[in-house]
Design an enzyme around this catalytic site. Structure first.
Site, PDB file in Angstrom:
ATOM      1  CE  LYS A   1      17.957  41.233  30.070  1.00 39.00           C
ATOM      2  NZ  LYS A   1      17.770  42.646  29.686  1.00 39.00           N
TER       3      LYS A   1
ATOM      4  CE1 TYR B   1      41.627  41.307  55.375  1.00 40.42           C
ATOM      5  CE2 TYR B   1      39.636  40.353  54.427  1.00 40.42           C
ATOM      6  CZ  TYR B   1      41.010  40.339  54.608  1.00 40.42           C
ATOM      7  OH  TYR B   1      41.760  39.358  54.015  1.00 40.42           O
TER       8      TYR B   1
END
Length: 375
Positions: free
Chosen positions: A38, A269
């Protein structure tokens, strides 16, 4: 070409499936192991993984996926073996027709699913797994509900075979066995007397509980990809090496710039990190747009030319920065490894993130990171 890529060792995945199968057969000589692919095989590429397992393992018992879309991807990729829909079906007519047309096996976990299933005019009987909620309180019927729906389905012409299935909430916490033992006791008492196969648990059961919990079918998920399901903080944690599974994904990229900054200069940042000395920085082509976790803390290690270097400053969308001050002769184009070696695993990286796990890290990589296979 941008250097970010995920290198997948398919032989490692085949090895890990064989480990799961051998462990199962030692406890139950007629037992089976479902290979769980999956979420695009936990980010490793479902079709490629399934094809390789079928070619290189002596016996693959089947595959488990989450949804009809994932199952169809396998069928369209030439995978004609057993495929089990672990969440069953979501809509009625469309998905039930596809289940019929493509011969999928399904888990049934709700009254609505039962009612839709028994009314549908299937062309052939379907293998189903009826799910018992033994204490995870997620999907499945309670013990008091279970027999009602088991009896209803066992007499229905649409059913070829009924398996009984459950899942454990605490199996990855070996220092806290009480809940798993309680769930196992509930499962045994509720369904063990019924005909047909039983399936209880996944990788944590295979690697840590087979002396207690052993059924006809087990589900090998995260262990297929060389990642231990056991939380690293557990005192009894089992590393991949200790349980003989091999990491299958190596996440890599390259240095794109090398520069010097003075002590006291902010980096990235918000200036979260301030240079504690005159530093040599490497800018790396990897960011949260690639799926690398933005919340990773300063100091998280990566390997630059085989030497550990700490991440400093916030991860940007496309880039991150590492401290190269103690590594000589680094230049643009040099390789950076984020995880996938004995020295640096995806579990190591998860420790530097808040509230995440190796499962999340490998499945969150984006399409900007191409998969490169070693056969």
């Amino acid at each position: 070409m941008r250097g970010a890529k995920s290198v997948i060792d398919l032989h490692a995945i085949a090895h890990n499936y064989n480990v799961a199968k051998q462990m199962m057969l030692q406890k139950n000589p007629s037992g089976h192991v479902l290979a769980i692919v999956k979420a695009n095989a936990y980010g490793h590429g479902a079709v490629q993984v399934a094809r390789f397992l079928l070619k290189h393992c002596s016996s693959i018992d089947g595959f488990g996926v989450s949804s009809i879309e994932e199952a169809l991807e396998l069928r369209h990729g030439g995978i004609y073996n057993k495929i089990v829909l672990l969440e069953g079906f979501f809509t009625e007519e469309d998905e039930l027709k596809l289940i019929d047309d493509y011969n999928f096996s399904i888990i049934i976990h709700s009254e609505d699913q039962v009612n839709s299933f028994i009314k549908y005019p299937f062309n052939r009987p379907v293998e189903i797994w009826l799910k018992l909620d033994s204490g995870m309180n997620r999907l499945g019927f309670t013990p008091s509900q279970f027999m009602k729906f088991y009896n209803l389905l066992s007499n229905n012409k649409n059913v070829s075979n009924i398996g009984k299935i459950t899942h454990f909430a605490f199996a990855d916490m070996l220092e806290n066995p009480e809940h798993t033992l309680k769930q196992w006791d509930i499962f045994e008492k509720s369904v063990a007397h019924l005909p047909g196969p039983l399936s209880a648990g996944g990788s944590a059961i295979i690697l840590g509980w087979l002396n207690t919990v052993c059924t006809d079918w087990l589900r090998a998920g995260i262990m297929l990809y060389g990642i231990s399901p056991f939380l690293s903080k557990n005192k009894d944690s089992k590393t991949p090496e200790s349980v003989n599974i091999k990491p299958a994904m190596k996440l890599v990229s390259t240095i794109i710039s090398v520069k010097h900054v003075d002590k006291g200069q902010p980096i990235g940042y918000g200036g979260r990190y301030v240079a504690t000395r005159d530093m040599k920085l490497g800018v790396v082509a990897m960011g949260y747009g690639d799926g690398f976790p933005r919340q990773v803390k300063d100091g998280c290690p990566v390997l630059v030319n085989g030497v550990k270097a700490p991440i400093v400053g916030r991860v940007s969308m496309d880039m991150l920065t590492v401290d190269l001050s103690d590594i000589p002769d680094v230049k643009p184009g040099d390789e950076v490894i984020f995880w996938g070696t004995p020295e640096l695993t995806v579990a190591d990286i998860a420790k530097y993130c808040s509230d995440t796990s190796p499962y999340e890290l490998v499945t969150k990589l984006t399409r900007r990171v191409p998969l490169q296979y070693t056969y």
